[in-house]
Design a protein around this motif. Structure first.
Motif, short mmCIF file in Angstrom:
data_model
loop_
_atom_site.label_atom_id
_atom_site.label_comp_id
_atom_site.label_asym_id
_atom_site.label_seq_id
_atom_site.Cartn_x
_atom_site.Cartn_y
_atom_site.Cartn_z
N ASP A 45 0.73 -1.39 -0.02
CA ASP A 45 -0.03 0.26 -0.04
C ASP A 45 0.86 1.33 0.06
OD1 ASP A 45 -1.29 2.30 1.74
OD2 ASP A 45 -3.06 1.00 1.04
N PRO A 46 0.66 1.98 -1.09
CA PRO A 46 1.33 3.47 -0.84
C PRO A 46 1.61 4.02 0.55
CG PRO A 46 -0.20 3.54 -2.81
CD PRO A 46 -0.55 2.29 -1.79
N LYS A 47 0.61 4.27 1.33
CA LYS A 47 0.64 4.90 2.54
C LYS A 47 1.92 4.06 3.44
CE LYS A 47 -3.69 7.28 2.76
NZ LYS A 47 -4.67 7.60 3.69
N VAL A 48 1.58 2.63 3.50
CA VAL A 48 2.65 1.86 4.10
C VAL A 48 4.04 1.89 3.76
CG1 VAL A 48 3.22 -0.75 4.79
CG2 VAL A 48 0.87 0.18 4.68
N ALA A 49 4.20 1.95 2.31
CA ALA A 49 5.32 2.14 1.88
C ALA A 49 6.17 3.50 2.19
CB ALA A 49 5.39 1.88 0.24
N GLU A 50 5.45 4.44 2.08
CA GLU A 50 5.98 5.86 2.69
C GLU A 50 6.43 5.71 3.90
OE1 GLU A 50 7.61 9.37 2.53
OE2 GLU A 50 6.74 8.34 0.73
N GLY A 51 5.62 5.03 4.81
CA GLY A 51 6.09 5.22 6.38
C GLY A 51 7.39 4.32 6.47
N ALA A 52 7.42 3.12 5.73
CA ALA A 52 8.62 2.24 5.70
C ALA A 52 9.83 3.00 5.06
CB ALA A 52 8.34 1.25 4.91
N ARG A 53 9.66 3.80 3.85
CA ARG A 53 10.65 4.55 3.23
C ARG A 53 11.33 5.73 4.34
NH1 ARG A 53 7.87 5.81 -0.56
NH2 ARG A 53 8.56 4.00 -2.02
N ALA A 55 11.25 5.31 7.63
CA ALA A 55 11.98 4.62 8.64
C ALA A 55 13.48 4.19 8.03
CB ALA A 55 11.18 3.43 9.05
N VAL A 56 13.34 3.76 6.84
CA VAL A 56 14.99 3.17 6.32
C VAL A 56 15.67 4.34 6.15
CG1 VAL A 56 15.83 2.26 4.28
CG2 VAL A 56 13.70 1.19 5.10
N ASP A 61 20.44 7.77 7.79
CA ASP A 61 20.76 8.93 8.22
C ASP A 61 21.67 8.70 9.67
OD1 ASP A 61 19.67 10.09 5.86
OD2 ASP A 61 18.06 10.71 7.03
N LEU A 62 20.94 8.06 10.54
CA LEU A 62 21.61 7.69 11.70
C LEU A 62 23.01 7.03 11.63
CD1 LEU A 62 21.62 7.69 14.65
CD2 LEU A 62 20.25 5.57 14.78
#
Length: 68
Positions: A45-53, A55-56, A61-62
């Protein structure tokens, strides 16, 4: 061992309280096979993908900030 965490004891993995039984079937070998063959489509799902993106990206960055 076949579990990713077992294969990398120096890495501190954080998992959910109730790990899905299917997660325990994931191995480095199976991930490698999947990436090489690209034979199974994955739909997210695009919303799930955006959240995962996001997070990654935070993890990347960290790790760059920490020099890992």
């Amino acid at each position: 061992a076949s579990n990713i965490a077992d294969s990398l004891p120096e890495v501190d993995f954080v998992g959910p309280c109730n790990m899905c039984p299917f997660m325990k079937k994931i191995t480095l070998e199976k991930i490698l096979w999947s990436l090489h063959t690209m034979s199974e489509p994955i739909e997210v799902d695009p919303k799930v993908a955006e959240g995962a993106r996001q997070a990654v990206q935070k993890m990347i960055d960290l790790s760059q900030k920490l020099g890992i």
